[in-house]
Design an enzyme around this catalytic site. Structure first.
Site, PDB file in Angstrom:
ATOM      1  N   GLN A  66       4.976 -32.211   9.188  1.00 17.47           N
ATOM      2  CA  GLN A  66       6.068 -31.507   8.900  1.00 17.47           C
ATOM      3  C   GLN A  66       6.261 -30.093   9.137  1.00 17.47           C
ATOM      4  OE1 GLN A  66       7.987 -33.100   6.708  1.00 17.47           O
ATOM      5  NE2 GLN A  66       6.985 -34.964   6.128  1.00 17.47           N
TER       6      GLN A  66
ATOM      7  N   HIS B 118       9.150 -38.782  14.909  1.00 18.31           N
ATOM      8  CA  HIS B 118      10.266 -38.941  14.050  1.00 18.31           C
ATOM      9  C   HIS B 118      10.582 -38.186  12.911  1.00 18.31           C
ATOM     10  CE1 HIS B 118       8.599 -41.102  10.325  1.00 18.31           C
ATOM     11  NE2 HIS B 118       7.629 -41.134  11.049  1.00 18.31           N
TER      12      HIS B 118
ATOM     13  N   THR C 207       0.174 -41.210  11.530  1.00 14.47           N
ATOM     14  CA  THR C 207      -0.972 -41.686  10.922  1.00 14.47           C
ATOM     15  C   THR C 207      -2.113 -42.145  12.039  1.00 14.47           C
ATOM     16  OG1 THR C 207       0.896 -42.786   9.472  1.00 14.47           O
ATOM     17  CG2 THR C 207      -1.423 -44.201   9.587  1.00 14.47           C
TER      18      THR C 207
ATOM     19  N   ASN D 109       4.119 -32.534   2.675  1.00 17.62           N
ATOM     20  CA  ASN D 109       5.452 -33.462   3.108  1.00 17.62           C
ATOM     21  C   ASN D 109       6.214 -33.571   1.685  1.00 17.62           C
ATOM     22  OD1 ASN D 109       2.768 -34.898   2.709  1.00 17.62           O
ATOM     23  ND2 ASN D 109       4.350 -36.532   2.150  1.00 17.62           N
TER      24      ASN D 109
ATOM     25  N   SER E 241       4.247 -36.111  14.592  1.00 15.65           N
ATOM     26  CA  SER E 241       5.072 -37.367  14.972  1.00 15.65           C
ATOM     27  C   SER E 241       6.407 -37.118  15.524  1.00 15.65           C
ATOM     28  CB  SER E 241       5.045 -37.953  13.409  1.00 15.65           C
ATOM     29  OG  SER E 241       5.475 -39.225  13.668  1.00 15.65           O
TER      30      SER E 241
ATOM     31  N   CYS F  45       6.843 -45.983  -5.859  1.00 16.22           N
ATOM     32  CA  CYS F  45       6.988 -47.477  -6.482  1.00 16.22           C
ATOM     33  C   CYS F  45       5.631 -47.964  -6.067  1.00 16.22           C
ATOM     34  CB  CYS F  45       7.979 -48.210  -5.706  1.00 16.22           C
ATOM     35  SG  CYS F  45       9.405 -48.378  -6.651  1.00 16.22           S
TER      36      CYS F  45
HETATM   37  N1  PMP Z   1       1.371 -36.891   7.455  1.00 18.38           N
HETATM   38  C1  PMP Z   1       2.469 -36.428   6.599  1.00 18.38           C
HETATM   39  C2  PMP Z   1       2.376 -34.923   6.221  1.00 18.38           C
HETATM   40  C3  PMP Z   1       3.580 -37.041   6.963  1.00 18.38           C
HETATM   41  O1  PMP Z   1       4.872 -36.333   6.247  1.00 18.38           O
HETATM   42  C4  PMP Z   1       3.549 -38.271   7.552  1.00 18.38           C
HETATM   43  C5  PMP Z   1       4.986 -38.910   7.528  1.00 18.38           C
HETATM   44  N2  PMP Z   1       5.400 -39.381   6.258  1.00 18.38           N
HETATM   45  C6  PMP Z   1       2.666 -38.761   8.120  1.00 18.38           C
HETATM   46  C7  PMP Z   1       1.557 -38.055   7.875  1.00 18.38           C
HETATM   47  C8  PMP Z   1       2.806 -39.972   8.816  1.00 18.38           C
HETATM   48  O2  PMP Z   1       3.369 -39.865   9.883  1.00 18.38           O
HETATM   49  P1  PMP Z   1       4.018 -41.340  10.970  1.00 18.38           P
HETATM   50  O3  PMP Z   1       4.875 -41.763   9.989  1.00 18.38           O
HETATM   51  O4  PMP Z   1       4.331 -40.807  12.295  1.00 18.38           O
HETATM   52  O5  PMP Z   1       2.720 -42.209  10.946  1.00 18.38           O
END
Ligand code: PMP
Length: 417
Positions: free
Chosen positions: A194, A216, A81, A166, A214, A341
């Site tokens: 992703q 995680h 993000t 995603n 990212s 939601c």
């Molecule tokens: N971009 C995409 C395509 C994602 O899938 C995500 C996570 N859902 C994010 C950005 C945001 O990543 P983070 O949780 O590391 O802020």
């Protein structure tokens, strides 16, 4: 230490696109940085600082190696993000044309089904006077170089197109879009959250200027991310969002999250070593999941392009079932649904809607994303549960009966009294 197996877990985890388990080998690499090598990576006067800096440097090399970059081109952030915000706002403001708050500050191209972490920064830039084009995908969910090319203007300063979606896992024509942007001297950013760690990436070959990812999502820790920022041919400059001690070449100030960064680096190293075998294994499992479900039931549709998709992710809609009841029926599987939601109501996914999927089918869709510890036994159990739940719900559906009688329910004229 080996990747190990997970003791029997319930429910079965099939939501790896939301987040992944941190690999025990990553945790092992991080631990000493909490309690022994706990220095501040900016402390230049003692060994604690040097050790921390060494850990960060190694991670920078591991991250750069995974994507074919120079370690100096990696900027640490708190996650994708933040990386997206820094890339998009930072580049737009740096390469803006007119004064702030005026119109005519420059044109940006992105797509309607990007992650909110791209869409929301773009919306903010619109309020600052930038003009944004939101491309719409076709039914296959893809954004092609041709679509981008058709949207470019003389005042286009930035293109931001994600590598893999995603929700549906579709893979956009990123190298081709990058080439197009380079030829036109337009900055190109891709949200590769992703993608990186799952698929081979080479920022040189693929013409990337800015790339977010990212920890995680690739078996590393949460709260740590990276932004690749090209340094040569061309050198990309960004306006910082966070000012402070001038860390990360002035682009992202703040004491570095050394433990997180060390974990991020280790996660990159493991992905680089295991990506090919892992991708192959997960593709087989995903195919089994899709083919068995589609073979067993009718009115089952896979959302997004059939081939151009990530190996480990599928998004499937089941006709003639109600979404919430379906989720209730598969409580033994942790996965995502096609509903989000928002406040008190359930909104159908804007990504599925952008593909032309109707509200009902969007609600009754499941995103199943496999990961490093997914097993065939889990896939078999998921198939059984989903099929049973769908079959059960259809026994209560009068519309499904009509469908079985050969009536096309889209042609029925419903009367309101
Ligand atoms: N971009 C995409 C395509 C994602 O899938 C995500 C996570 N859902 C994010 C950005 C945001 O990543 P983070 O949780 O590391 O802020």
């Amino acid at each position: 230490m080996a990747k190990g197996s997970i003791p029997d877990q319930s429910p079965i985890y099939m939501d790896n696109a939301a987040t992944t388990r941190c690999d025990p080998r990553v945790v092992e690499a991080m631990l000493p940085y909490f309690t022994e090598m706990y220095g501040n990576a900016s402390s230049r006067n003692h060994s604690f600082g040097w050790q921390a800096e060494d850990g960060v440097d190694t991670a920078r090399e591991q991250a750069a190696s995974l994507i074919g970059a120079n370690p100096k081109e990696i900027i640490w952030t708190s996650g994708a993000t933040e990386s997206n915000n820094l890339a998009i706002k930072g580049a737009a403001r740096m390469y803006a044309r007119g004064p702030e708050g005026t119109t005519g500050r420059g044109h940006i191209v992105t797509a309607v089904h990007e992650h909110k972490a791209v869409l929301d920064p773009c919306k903010r830039l619109q309020r600052e006077g930038f003009d944004v084009t939101y491309l719409e995908p076709g039914a296959d969910g893809l954004i092609t170089a041709e679509m981008v090319s058709g949207a470019l203007r003389d005042d286009t300063i930035l293109v931001s197109i994600m590598w893999a979606n995603n929700e549906i896992g579709t893979i956009n024509e990123v190298p081709e879009i990058g080439k197009l942007c380079h030829d036109r001297e337009i900055v190109f950013h891709t949200d590769a959250t992703q993608w990186v760690g799952k698929m081979p990436t080479d920022v040189e070959r693929d013409h990337i200027d800015l790339m977010s990812w990212s920890g995680h999502k690739m078996y590393g820790p949460k709260g740590v991310g990276a932004l690749y920022v090209r340094r040569r041919r061309p050198r990309i400059r960004l306006e910082a969002l966070v000012d402070g001690g001038g860390h990360e070449r002035g682009m992202r100030s703040g004491t570095l999250n050394v433990t997180g960064i060390v974990g991020f680096g280790k996660a990159c190293e493991l992905c680089q070593a295991e990506m090919d075998a892992e991708g192959e294994r997960l593709l087989k499992l995903r195919r089994k999941l899709e083919q068995t479900l589609m073979g067993r039931m009718d009115v089952v549709a896979i959302n997004g392009h059939e081939e151009k998709r990530l190996p480990h992710l599928t998004n499937i809609s089941f006709g003639f079932v109600e979404g919430e009841s379906l989720m209730m029926g598969i409580k033994n599987i942790a996965c995502s649904s096609g509903s989000a939601c928002t406040s008190a109501s359930l909104e159908p996914s804007y990504v599925l809607k952008s593909l032309g999927v109707g509200d009902d089918l969007a609600h009754s869709s499941l995103r199943l994303s496999l990961g490093r510890w997914s097993t065939e036994a889990e896939v078999d159990e998921a198939i059984e549960s989903i099929a049973k739940a769908v079959e059960h719900l259809r026994t209560m559906s009068p519309l499904y009966d009509l469908h079985n009688e050969g009536i096309d329910i889209s042609t029925i004229e419903w009367q309101a009294h």
